[in-house]
Motif scaffolding. Structure first.
Motif, PDB file in Angstrom:
ATOM      1  N   GLU A 195       0.823  -1.212   0.000  1.00 43.17           N
ATOM      2  CA  GLU A 195       0.000   0.000   0.000  1.00 43.17           C
ATOM      3  C   GLU A 195       0.855   1.259   0.000  1.00 43.17           C
ATOM      4  N   LEU A 196       1.989   1.216   0.686  1.00 45.41           N
ATOM      5  CA  LEU A 196       2.870   2.385   0.719  1.00 45.41           C
ATOM      6  C   LEU A 196       3.367   2.729  -0.681  1.00 45.41           C
ATOM      7  N   HIS A 197       3.739   1.720  -1.439  1.00 46.91           N
ATOM      8  CA  HIS A 197       4.202   1.955  -2.811  1.00 46.91           C
ATOM      9  C   HIS A 197       3.086   2.504  -3.691  1.00 46.91           C
ATOM     10  N   ARG A 198       1.889   1.991  -3.505  1.00 43.43           N
ATOM     11  CA  ARG A 198       0.754   2.488  -4.307  1.00 43.43           C
ATOM     12  C   ARG A 198       0.399   3.924  -3.931  1.00 43.43           C
ATOM     13  N   ILE A 199       0.458   4.255  -2.645  1.00 47.81           N
ATOM     14  CA  ILE A 199       0.208   5.643  -2.224  1.00 47.81           C
ATOM     15  C   ILE A 199       1.280   6.557  -2.805  1.00 47.81           C
ATOM     16  N   GLN A 217       2.938   6.163  -5.518  1.00 42.62           N
ATOM     17  CA  GLN A 217       2.671   6.332  -6.949  1.00 42.62           C
ATOM     18  C   GLN A 217       1.535   7.325  -7.185  1.00 42.62           C
ATOM     19  N   ARG A 218       0.501   7.258  -6.375  1.00 38.27           N
ATOM     20  CA  ARG A 218      -0.612   8.212  -6.500  1.00 38.27           C
ATOM     21  C   ARG A 218      -0.132   9.643  -6.240  1.00 38.27           C
ATOM     22  N   MET A 219       0.729   9.798  -5.245  1.00 36.30           N
ATOM     23  CA  MET A 219       1.266  11.123  -4.933  1.00 36.30           C
ATOM     24  C   MET A 219       2.128  11.636  -6.084  1.00 36.30           C
ATOM     25  N   THR A 220       2.945  10.776  -6.635  1.00 34.89           N
ATOM     26  CA  THR A 220       3.786  11.151  -7.765  1.00 34.89           C
ATOM     27  C   THR A 220       2.933  11.576  -8.952  1.00 34.89           C
ATOM     28  N   THR A 221       1.868  10.855  -9.189  1.00 29.97           N
ATOM     29  CA  THR A 221       0.938  11.213 -10.264  1.00 29.97           C
ATOM     30  C   THR A 221       0.332  12.591 -10.020  1.00 29.97           C
ATOM     31  N   ALA A 222       0.151  12.955  -8.759  1.00 30.99           N
ATOM     32  CA  ALA A 222      -0.408  14.268  -8.408  1.00 30.99           C
ATOM     33  C   ALA A 222       0.645  15.377  -8.469  1.00 30.99           C
ATOM     34  N   GLY A 223       1.886  15.027  -8.792  1.00 32.03           N
ATOM     35  CA  GLY A 223       2.918  16.041  -8.952  1.00 32.03           C
ATOM     36  C   GLY A 223       3.842  16.240  -7.772  1.00 32.03           C
ATOM     37  N   VAL A 224       3.872  15.278  -6.863  1.00 37.02           N
ATOM     38  CA  VAL A 224       4.720  15.370  -5.683  1.00 37.02           C
ATOM     39  C   VAL A 224       5.680  14.183  -5.704  1.00 37.02           C
ATOM     40  N   THR A 245      -4.113  18.729  -0.041  1.00 37.42           N
ATOM     41  CA  THR A 245      -5.344  18.044  -0.448  1.00 37.42           C
ATOM     42  C   THR A 245      -5.032  16.853  -1.345  1.00 37.42           C
ATOM     43  N   ALA A 246      -4.100  17.023  -2.268  1.00 38.74           N
ATOM     44  CA  ALA A 246      -3.719  15.939  -3.155  1.00 38.74           C
ATOM     45  C   ALA A 246      -3.156  14.757  -2.363  1.00 38.74           C
ATOM     46  N   MET A 247      -2.390  15.052  -1.297  1.00 35.70           N
ATOM     47  CA  MET A 247      -1.815  13.973  -0.489  1.00 35.70           C
ATOM     48  C   MET A 247      -2.913  13.217   0.270  1.00 35.70           C
ATOM     49  N   VAL A 248      -3.857  13.953   0.827  1.00 40.23           N
ATOM     50  CA  VAL A 248      -4.974  13.328   1.533  1.00 40.23           C
ATOM     51  C   VAL A 248      -5.791  12.472   0.557  1.00 40.23           C
ATOM     52  N   GLU A 249      -6.020  12.983  -0.620  1.00 39.48           N
ATOM     53  CA  GLU A 249      -6.782  12.224  -1.623  1.00 39.48           C
ATOM     54  C   GLU A 249      -6.038  10.986  -2.083  1.00 39.48           C
ATOM     55  N   ALA A 250      -4.716  11.038  -2.171  1.00 40.09           N
ATOM     56  CA  ALA A 250      -3.931   9.866  -2.559  1.00 40.09           C
ATOM     57  C   ALA A 250      -4.077   8.760  -1.523  1.00 40.09           C
ATOM     58  N   VAL A 251      -4.018   9.135  -0.264  1.00 36.63           N
ATOM     59  CA  VAL A 251      -4.183   8.145   0.806  1.00 36.63           C
ATOM     60  C   VAL A 251      -5.608   7.605   0.808  1.00 36.63           C
ATOM     61  N   ALA A 252      -6.577   8.479   0.717  1.00 38.25           N
ATOM     62  CA  ALA A 252      -7.981   8.050   0.739  1.00 38.25           C
ATOM     63  C   ALA A 252      -8.305   7.142  -0.439  1.00 38.25           C
ATOM     64  N   ALA A 253      -7.742   7.423  -1.599  1.00 41.01           N
ATOM     65  CA  ALA A 253      -8.012   6.595  -2.767  1.00 41.01           C
ATOM     66  C   ALA A 253      -7.456   5.172  -2.574  1.00 41.01           C
ATOM     67  N   GLU A 254      -6.342   5.071  -1.899  1.00 38.05           N
ATOM     68  CA  GLU A 254      -5.743   3.743  -1.684  1.00 38.05           C
ATOM     69  C   GLU A 254      -6.402   2.997  -0.537  1.00 38.05           C
ATOM     70  N   LEU A 255      -6.699   3.696   0.537  1.00 32.09           N
ATOM     71  CA  LEU A 255      -7.217   3.033   1.725  1.00 32.09           C
ATOM     72  C   LEU A 255      -8.731   2.994   1.811  1.00 32.09           C
ATOM     73  N   GLY A 256      -9.365   3.796   0.954  1.00 30.14           N
ATOM     74  CA  GLY A 256     -10.827   3.801   0.920  1.00 30.14           C
ATOM     75  C   GLY A 256     -11.404   4.434   2.090  1.00 30.14           C
TER      76      GLY A 256
END
Length: 121
Positions: A49-53, A55-62, A110-121
């Motif tokens: 899950e850490l790797h997927r989060i 990746q989501r953050m990287t996609t958001a530009g971080v 906000t992007a970081m919170v959304e990345a976590v929420a998208a992975e953890l539901g």
């Protein structure tokens, strides 16, 4: 408080944690040469899950990286008693360290919170 194994914070953590618990700790740091965000579970064996989060953050530009026991050691949460306890009982621990660039920007936070929420539901 998070590093003190004898604190009230740790005692409450132990009382509330089970094998199905997912614990998220959001911290801030300033370290030259490090990515914007470092994720960890407090060990050299990060869970998927850490790797997927990251990746989501990287996609958001971080620029987000996962602590693997070697890279980013000063923010790997290796002395975090909540991480240790959570892993020991079979739960999931998510430790996130954020550089000021992320903490100071509402859109990035906000992007970081959304990345976590998208992975953890």
């Amino acid at each position: 408080m998070a590093r003190n194994p004898s604190s009230l914070f740790q005692a409450v953590h132990k009382q509330l944690s089970t094998a199905s618990t997912h614990v998220l700790q959001y911290h801030g740091f300033v370290e030259g040469g490090y990515p914007d965000v470092v994720l960890s579970n407090g060990s050299a064996q990060p869970h998927g899950e850490l790797h997927r989060i990251a990746q989501r953050m990287t996609t958001a530009g971080v620029r987000a990286e996962v602590f693997d026991g070697e890279n980013w050691p000063s923010v790997g949460a290796t002395k975090n008693p909540q991480a240790k306890h959570t892993r020991e009982i079979g739960g999931r621990f998510y430790h996130m360290e954020h550089q000021p660039r992320v903490r100071d920007d509402a859109w990035l936070r906000t992007a970081m919170v959304e990345a976590v929420a998208a992975e953890l539901g």
